[in-house]
Motif scaffolding. Structure first.
Motif, PDB file in Angstrom:
ATOM      1  N   GLY A  35       0.788  -1.226   0.000  1.00  0.00           N
ATOM      2  CA  GLY A  35       0.000   0.000   0.000  1.00  0.00           C
ATOM      3  C   GLY A  35       0.821   1.278   0.000  1.00  0.00           C
ATOM      4  N   PRO A  76       2.714   6.005   2.699  1.00  0.00           N
ATOM      5  CA  PRO A  76       1.432   5.310   2.555  1.00  0.00           C
ATOM      6  C   PRO A  76       0.554   5.997   1.513  1.00  0.00           C
ATOM      7  N   THR A  78      -3.107   7.118  -0.037  1.00  0.00           N
ATOM      8  CA  THR A  78      -4.500   7.393   0.325  1.00  0.00           C
ATOM      9  C   THR A  78      -5.337   7.176  -0.920  1.00  0.00           C
ATOM     10  N   VAL A  87      -9.567   4.639   1.472  1.00  0.00           N
ATOM     11  CA  VAL A  87      -8.655   3.793   2.243  1.00  0.00           C
ATOM     12  C   VAL A  87      -7.492   4.685   2.641  1.00  0.00           C
ATOM     13  N   ALA A  89      -4.137   5.340   5.808  1.00  0.00           N
ATOM     14  CA  ALA A  89      -3.390   4.872   6.971  1.00  0.00           C
ATOM     15  C   ALA A  89      -3.940   5.578   8.200  1.00  0.00           C
ATOM     16  N   TRP A  99      -4.641   0.022   8.000  1.00  0.00           N
ATOM     17  CA  TRP A  99      -5.399   0.658   6.922  1.00  0.00           C
ATOM     18  C   TRP A  99      -6.843   0.724   7.367  1.00  0.00           C
ATOM     19  N   GLU A 132      -1.329  -4.010   7.624  1.00  0.00           N
ATOM     20  CA  GLU A 132      -0.531  -3.407   6.549  1.00  0.00           C
ATOM     21  C   GLU A 132      -0.513  -4.273   5.295  1.00  0.00           C
ATOM     22  N   PHE A 135      -3.616  -4.539   2.448  1.00  0.00           N
ATOM     23  CA  PHE A 135      -4.061  -3.347   1.716  1.00  0.00           C
ATOM     24  C   PHE A 135      -5.056  -3.704   0.614  1.00  0.00           C
TER      25      PHE A 135
END
Ligand SMILES: [Zn+2]
Length: 147
Positions: A35, A76, A78, A87, A89, A99, A132, A135
């Motif tokens: 991700g 990360p 978005t 979605v 972090a 997530w 994590e 994702f």
């Protein structure tokens, strides 16, 4: 999206890293395994980096990593798709985050004013958390990837 372009992610080692050449000199990597994403324009100290860094949520700054050999910055992703959801972090530290995925729902006629004429809004009651490495499950949850 063309999944033929998937390659090994230099961050997490999964084989689900999607590399997109924007121009000859600019490319973006987005890994569906972890991700995280990187952007060849985003190197430490560049104007682009500084501008982006300023507006990042605190957790994204904490999770950001610089690849030793290449200077590549990973951060990360978005995902924000108006009709489907988000979605992102979510958490407080490198050791304590996940997530979070939230689904979008249509805005009712009598709520239109409250949501400034938008036809969809995220429904926080649908929030689900994913680890994590999950994702892709988070993307499936909001319908961006097939289940
Ligand atoms: Zn990865």
């Amino acid at each position: 999206m063309n999944f033929d372009e998937l390659r090994i992610c230099t961050r997490c080692g999964s084989n689900a890293c999607y590399k997109q050449e924007v121009t000859k000199d600019i490319n973006i990597e987005l890994c569906y395994g972890c991700g995280f994403q990187s952007n060849s324009v985003m190197t430490k100290g560049s104007d682009f980096f500084n501008e982006q860094f300023e507006i990042l949520p605190e957790l994204y700054k904490v999770l950001m990593d610089e690849e030793e050999d290449t200077g590549k910055i990973w951060m990360p992703t978005t995902v924000n798709i108006k009709e489907q959801g988000m979605v992102f972090a979510n958490g407080v530290s490198r050791d304590n985050w996940c997530w979070s995925a939230v689904k979008s729902i249509p805005v009712e006629e009598d709520e239109k004013e409250k949501y400034k004429g938008e036809s969809f809004r995220v429904d926080m009651s649908t929030v689900e958390n994913f680890r994590e490495r999950d994702f892709m499950d988070a993307l499936s949850y909001i319908g961006v990837l097939p289940k």
